[in-house]
Design an enzyme around this catalytic site. Sequence first.
Site, PDB file in Angstrom:
ATOM      1  N   SER A   1       1.970  -4.554   7.726  1.00 41.26           N
ATOM      2  CA  SER A   1       0.607  -3.961   6.912  1.00 41.26           C
ATOM      3  C   SER A   1      -0.047  -2.810   7.581  1.00 41.26           C
ATOM      4  CB  SER A   1      -0.290  -4.959   6.471  1.00 41.26           C
ATOM      5  OG  SER A   1      -1.221  -4.816   5.752  1.00 41.26           O
TER       6      SER A   1
ATOM      7  N   HIS B   1       0.845  -1.158  -0.068  1.00 41.87           N
ATOM      8  CA  HIS B   1      -0.056   0.041  -0.001  1.00 41.87           C
ATOM      9  C   HIS B   1       0.828   1.336   0.183  1.00 41.87           C
ATOM     10  CE1 HIS B   1       0.439  -0.314   4.410  1.00 41.87           C
ATOM     11  NE2 HIS B   1       0.552   0.967   4.320  1.00 41.87           N
TER      12      HIS B   1
ATOM     13  N   GLY C   1       3.661   5.461   9.511  1.00 43.33           N
ATOM     14  CA  GLY C   1       4.899   5.738   9.207  1.00 43.33           C
ATOM     15  C   GLY C   1       5.512   4.424   9.217  1.00 43.33           C
TER      16      GLY C   1
ATOM     17  N   ASP D   1       0.001  -7.549   0.710  1.00 44.79           N
ATOM     18  CA  ASP D   1       0.341  -6.215   0.842  1.00 44.79           C
ATOM     19  C   ASP D   1       2.180  -6.085   0.916  1.00 44.79           C
ATOM     20  OD1 ASP D   1       0.467  -3.487   1.546  1.00 44.79           O
ATOM     21  OD2 ASP D   1      -0.458  -3.628   3.420  1.00 44.79           O
TER      22      ASP D   1
ATOM     23  N   SER E   1       4.663   1.360   8.267  1.00 44.91           N
ATOM     24  CA  SER E   1       4.155   0.594   7.241  1.00 44.91           C
ATOM     25  C   SER E   1       5.584  -0.033   6.762  1.00 44.91           C
ATOM     26  CB  SER E   1       3.381   1.165   6.498  1.00 44.91           C
ATOM     27  OG  SER E   1       1.814   1.184   6.930  1.00 44.91           O
TER      28      SER E   1
END
Length: 283
Positions: A254, A131, A237, A161, A239
């Site tokens: 994720s 993402h 932040g 993801d 991720s």
Amino acid sequence: MRARRGALGRFLLSLFVVGGFAVSGTGAAALPHAGAHVAGAAAVESLGIAGTAWIVDESTGTTHVLADSGVTDADLARLRGLGGAVGVERTGGRLRPLLAGGDGVYSSARRCTAGVNVQADSAYYFVTAGHCTDGLPTWYTTSALTTVIGPSTASSFPGDDFGVVRYADTSVPHPGTIGTVDVTGTATAYVGQSVCRRGAVTGVSCGRVTGLNATINYGNGEIVYGLIQTDICSEPGDSGAPLYAGDKVIGILSGGSGSCAAGGVSYYQPIQEALDAHGLSVY
């Protein structure tokens, strides 16, 4: 590599076949709660309620659902109305992909965390969340967007993801480490495993794996399957942050709910799927 889930029906069929059978060298045998597994998970997904995550207890066939603070009382009642095969629990905050502006790796619109450095032949890359890379082709070392890291070369989201970014600037260092930990390989998660996550925003936080094969409905048709659930907190932040045990990488962050001030839950894409999909290896 699992196929992209543009057709959710086909994916669910394959998911339930995997979830409903234990395969051994002598063939496949139905698990005792396979029917409940299929019915509970399918019923939860069919409601299409954003802000929910669910995981199946293979030993009992019960589907455990976490509903975030954005799930209405009416939708909570719909979930609880599914019956005894589905257990529902509120979780603090909102389930969301964890991206924001700040330190880490930057695109023109997002900040994320570089996960683990990998290679294919003489080319070097890092794996992060899909993402993050979805629709954003170039990444930089700072929010000023002055030093280019390189382009996104692959992105799989939703369904999976994970995303892959190539190191195009040879001046940008890319050691085979997570902080001070020298990575030596990958590992498969198991429930109860002690693990740590290193995020660009929150640093190193540790906890345990609490579930496998979790599903999250982030809303807007963004559903991600096959995730590792942990009791580790994360913040926007983080991720793409790596989940690891000792010197082995396990997954890529994720999303999650809650905060590191109040505690939370976080979910990870298994790393090996991303590596296998693109012929990559850690070093």
